[in-house]
Write an enzyme that holds these catalytic residues in place. Structure first.
Site, short mmCIF file in Angstrom:
data_model
loop_
_atom_site.label_atom_id
_atom_site.label_comp_id
_atom_site.label_asym_id
_atom_site.label_seq_id
_atom_site.Cartn_x
_atom_site.Cartn_y
_atom_site.Cartn_z
N GLN A 58 2.19 -11.49 10.31
CA GLN A 58 2.59 -10.30 9.54
C GLN A 58 1.66 -9.12 9.79
OE1 GLN A 58 0.96 -9.26 6.05
NE2 GLN A 58 2.78 -9.31 4.76
N HIS A 118 0.36 -3.29 11.00
CA HIS A 118 1.51 -4.03 11.51
C HIS A 118 1.86 -3.74 12.97
CE1 HIS A 118 2.17 -5.62 7.54
NE2 HIS A 118 2.16 -4.39 7.06
N GLN A 146 0.82 -1.20 0.00
CA GLN A 146 0.00 0.00 0.00
C GLN A 146 0.86 1.26 0.00
OE1 GLN A 146 -3.28 -1.58 2.95
NE2 GLN A 146 -3.84 0.46 2.24
N ARG A 195 -8.68 -8.92 4.32
CA ARG A 195 -7.62 -8.34 5.14
C ARG A 195 -7.83 -6.83 5.28
NH1 ARG A 195 -2.27 -6.35 3.87
NH2 ARG A 195 -0.64 -6.98 5.36
N SER A 234 4.72 -6.04 2.83
CA SER A 234 3.38 -6.07 3.44
C SER A 234 2.40 -6.79 2.52
CB SER A 234 2.94 -4.64 3.78
OG SER A 234 1.72 -4.64 4.51
N LEU A 235 1.40 -6.08 2.00
CA LEU A 235 0.45 -6.66 1.05
C LEU A 235 1.17 -7.41 -0.07
CD1 LEU A 235 -2.29 -6.78 -0.59
CD2 LEU A 235 -1.59 -4.59 -1.53
#
Length: 309
Positions: A247, A198, A10, A114, A89-90
């Protein structure tokens, strides 16, 4: 040349992303994603509005689809096989799709959920994120621990030396902005996000995501995927499920990931998705690193030439 493909997270989204590539090459993947999700992802990516694209539950599947569309363009050129994949991340979900560990349709549904769970975990306006520049990791960790209040304030994205993103509740972030420079930070910049990703505020969301992960078919990746959690690849479905759960509420260790890939002999790094954020970070992690984005056709051709050397 051993190379890794890296997939962004993102912040790399934009209306018209990957616009330098012919739409005809990307459109089949966007349409496939639209059918899976039940809403017009192609129109959102091409026309916006930006406010809708920036909603977390829209951003995540849109970015995953864009990165996989570009990955398919790359694969059609029949490059030598990558030695490793990683995603920020994503982007870790995108990497798992590329490695054959997750089906594209399953990953789209997972990241949409998510995003929904992340947004629901913290009421709008009560949490966020801020980038801190100019402090090493130890000093940022100490600064967050020195916060005198009870609200959450945690380092969550170790992006490169001297650049770490902190997440937490609004009052704590306000304190960080007011006190960070006095503690050595060169710049503290609030990010335009409403979700404190996170950090420990995402634990409940992670538990709910784990329920869906348990019912999702996951295979051993055909190419190693280095995970955000600890910069290590995983070989079993259960280990991958656990990494994806954790994560969500533990830091993204991007600096550690690039150093681990470099130590494994990876010589070139290609960012496969919109933007060039990761390519820039990587060069600050390891001096002289060959790191470039594939966001336009000329860059993709140059990367192919390098991969074939």
């Amino acid at each position: 040349m051993k190379y890794a493909l890296l997939f962004p997270g993102q912040g790399s989204q934009a209306v018209g992303m990957l616009g330098k590539h012919p739409l005809a090459e990307l459109e089949p993947t966007y349409r496939e994603a639209s059918e899976v999700l039940g809403w017009d992802l192609l129109k959102l990516v091409q026309e916006g509005p930006a406010e809708e694209l920036n909603r977390t539950e829209r951003t995540q599947p849109a970015l995953l689809a864009a990165s996989i569309a570009l990955f398919r363009v790359w694969q059609r050129q029949e490059p030598p096989s990558a030695s490793a994949y990683a995603g920020h991340s994503l982007g870790e979900y995108t990497a798992l799709v590329a490695a054959g560990s997750l089906k594209f349709a399953d990953a789209l549904k997972l990241v949409e959920l998510r995003g929904q769970l992340m947004q629901a975990a913290v009421p709008a306006g009560t949490g966020g994120m801020a980038a801190v520049l100019g402090l090493d990791d130890d000093r940022i960790e100490a600064l967050c621990k020195s916060y005198p209040g009870s609200e959450v304030l945690e380092p969550v994205n170790y992006n490169s030396p001297g650049q770490v993103v902190v997440a937490g509740e609004t009052a704590a972030l306000d304190w960080l902005q007011a006190n960070g420079k006095a503690n050595g930070a060169k710049l503290i910049k609030r990010l335009p996000v409403s979700v404190p990703s996170h950090c420990s505020l995402m634990r409940d969301a992670a538990d709910k995501l784990a329920e869906q992960l348990a019912n999702t078919d996951i295979q051993a990746p055909a190419i190693p995927v280095y995970h955000n959690l600890d910069a290590q690849p995983r070989a079993t479905a259960d280990d991958i499920r656990l990494a994806l759960r954790e994560q969500l509420f533990k830091p993204v260790r991007w600096t550690q990931t690039i150093r681990a890939l470099h130590a494994a002999g990876i010589g070139a790094y290609f960012e496969c998705g919109p933007g060039s954020v990761l390519a820039g970070l990587n060069k600050r992690i390891v001096d002289g690193l060959q790191s470039q984005a594939l966001e336009d056709p000329a860059a993709l051709v140059a990367a192919l030439s390098l991969a074939r050397t």
